[in-house]
Design a protein around this motif. Structure first.
Motif, PDB file in Angstrom:
ATOM      1  N   ILE A  23       0.838  -1.206   0.000  1.00 36.30           N
ATOM      2  CA  ILE A  23       0.000   0.000   0.000  1.00 36.30           C
ATOM      3  C   ILE A  23       0.873   1.256   0.000  1.00 36.30           C
ATOM      4  O   ILE A  23       0.617   2.207  -0.748  1.00 36.30           O
ATOM      5  N   LEU A  24       1.923   1.260   0.799  1.00 36.76           N
ATOM      6  CA  LEU A  24       2.802   2.423   0.864  1.00 36.76           C
ATOM      7  C   LEU A  24       3.519   2.663  -0.465  1.00 36.76           C
ATOM      8  O   LEU A  24       3.669   3.806  -0.908  1.00 36.76           O
ATOM      9  N   LEU A  25       3.952   1.590  -1.115  1.00 35.06           N
ATOM     10  CA  LEU A  25       4.612   1.740  -2.417  1.00 35.06           C
ATOM     11  C   LEU A  25       3.643   2.299  -3.457  1.00 35.06           C
ATOM     12  O   LEU A  25       4.022   3.139  -4.283  1.00 35.06           O
ATOM     13  N   ALA A  26       2.399   1.827  -3.401  1.00 34.95           N
ATOM     14  CA  ALA A  26       1.382   2.344  -4.325  1.00 34.95           C
ATOM     15  C   ALA A  26       1.113   3.820  -4.036  1.00 34.95           C
ATOM     16  O   ALA A  26       1.009   4.637  -4.962  1.00 34.95           O
ATOM     17  N   ALA A  27       0.996   4.158  -2.764  1.00 38.01           N
ATOM     18  CA  ALA A  27       0.767   5.549  -2.385  1.00 38.01           C
ATOM     19  C   ALA A  27       1.943   6.418  -2.831  1.00 38.01           C
ATOM     20  O   ALA A  27       1.751   7.532  -3.333  1.00 38.01           O
ATOM     21  N   ALA A  28       3.160   5.897  -2.663  1.00 39.15           N
ATOM     22  CA  ALA A  28       4.351   6.641  -3.079  1.00 39.15           C
ATOM     23  C   ALA A  28       4.307   6.932  -4.573  1.00 39.15           C
ATOM     24  O   ALA A  28       4.594   8.049  -5.016  1.00 39.15           O
ATOM     25  N   LYS A  29       3.920   5.935  -5.352  1.00 35.18           N
ATOM     26  CA  LYS A  29       3.850   6.109  -6.808  1.00 35.18           C
ATOM     27  C   LYS A  29       2.821   7.173  -7.185  1.00 35.18           C
ATOM     28  O   LYS A  29       3.097   8.066  -8.002  1.00 35.18           O
ATOM     29  N   VAL A  30       1.652   7.100  -6.578  1.00 35.44           N
ATOM     30  CA  VAL A  30       0.582   8.053  -6.903  1.00 35.44           C
ATOM     31  C   VAL A  30       0.942   9.461  -6.416  1.00 35.44           C
ATOM     32  O   VAL A  30       0.759  10.445  -7.142  1.00 35.44           O
ATOM     33  N   PHE A  31       1.470   9.568  -5.203  1.00 43.59           N
ATOM     34  CA  PHE A  31       1.848  10.887  -4.676  1.00 43.59           C
ATOM     35  C   PHE A  31       2.944  11.522  -5.521  1.00 43.59           C
ATOM     36  O   PHE A  31       2.924  12.727  -5.769  1.00 43.59           O
ATOM     37  N   GLU A  32       3.915  10.711  -5.952  1.00 39.02           N
ATOM     38  CA  GLU A  32       5.012  11.258  -6.753  1.00 39.02           C
ATOM     39  C   GLU A  32       4.502  11.765  -8.104  1.00 39.02           C
ATOM     40  O   GLU A  32       4.916  12.812  -8.601  1.00 39.02           O
ATOM     41  N   GLU A  33       3.589  11.015  -8.704  1.00 43.73           N
ATOM     42  CA  GLU A  33       3.081  11.378 -10.029  1.00 43.73           C
ATOM     43  C   GLU A  33       2.042  12.504  -9.975  1.00 43.73           C
ATOM     44  O   GLU A  33       2.002  13.364 -10.858  1.00 43.73           O
ATOM     45  N   ARG A  34       1.203  12.503  -8.936  1.00 48.63           N
ATOM     46  CA  ARG A  34       0.041  13.396  -8.919  1.00 48.63           C
ATOM     47  C   ARG A  34       0.135  14.533  -7.904  1.00 48.63           C
ATOM     48  O   ARG A  34      -0.582  15.509  -8.019  1.00 48.63           O
ATOM     49  N   GLY A  35       1.011  14.362  -6.893  1.00 46.44           N
ATOM     50  CA  GLY A  35       1.023  15.324  -5.808  1.00 46.44           C
ATOM     51  C   GLY A  35      -0.043  14.981  -4.788  1.00 46.44           C
ATOM     52  O   GLY A  35      -0.972  14.214  -5.056  1.00 46.44           O
TER      53      GLY A  35
END
Length: 227
Positions: A14-26
């Protein structure tokens, strides 16, 4: 034990997925739905570990500070260089660290406490500056707390510039230039002659820190087995 390991893996996913989305989208435009889609877990599984988007963001901010311990050096200025070099290497290679930095620098992240990473950097840098001062490594005008903030703040600007211009491809070169400019205004020239700021330093420190962490973990398991 198996359930505990599964829970740890799910949380990491979940954290890795969140990291990916936060990095791409803010932070502001990222959604729980997007994170669920990338993670491939149920809403129940996500909310078991994180109650909100804010908790997810704080989880990413915390996870970027992986427990990698830099071994003691005789020269404390080298330890400061190694902190910088290690973070630079991880910023180029670890998506969790990149996402954490994106969140830290995201001025549109309203309501998100972004102060933690700055403090977690400034404290160990200040502590090593204080030790360096006690060992006579610093120039007489240096105030460790003030200089620690300058180092952290200038690094934040350099990494932000590198991200915008080259997606971190030139970060090592820019950080080496930063150190060449900053260190002579902080440390005695006789000390700097023995300090390694080479571009390969970050990768070397990373491997050394990993091995040190493995040894500590093995020692802890042995001690636990004896109880």
């Amino acid at each position: 034990m198996a359930e505990q390991e599964r829970a740890i893996r799910t949380r990491r996913t979940i954290l890795l997925a969140a990291a990916k989305v936060f990095e791409e989208r803010g932070y502001q435009t990222a959604t729980i739905s997007e994170i669920l889609s990338v993670a491939g877990v149920t809403k129940g599984a996500l909310y078991f570990h994180f109650q909100s988007k804010d908790e997810l963001a704080q989880g990413v901010l915390t996870a970027q500070n992986q427990n990698l311990i830099i071994p003691d050096r005789a020269i404390k200025i080298q330890e400061i260089v190694d902190i910088v070099a290690l973070h630079t290497y991880r910023l180029q290679t670890d998506p969790m660290v990149r996402a954490g930095v994106r969140l830290t620098m995201d001025q549109l992240a309203q309501g998100l406490d972004r102060s933690g990473p700055f403090r977690s950097w400034a404290v160990p840098v200040r502590e090593r500056l204080e030790k360096a001062q006690a060992q006579g490594e610093l120039l007489p005008q240096i105030v460790p707390a003030e200089t620690a903030d300058v180092i952290v703040g200038t690094y934040a600007g350099i990494q932000s510039m590198s991200q915008a211009l080259s997606d971190y491809k030139d970060l090592v070169v820019r950080v080496a230039a930063l150190l060449r400019h900053l260190l002579p205004s902080i440390a005695q020239s006789s000390v700097l002659a023995s300090v390694d700021i080479s571009e390969s330093r970050g990768a070397n420190v990373y491997e050394e820190a990993l091995e040190h962490s493995r040894q500590l973990a093995a020692s802890a398991k042995e001690a636990e087995a004896l109880l």
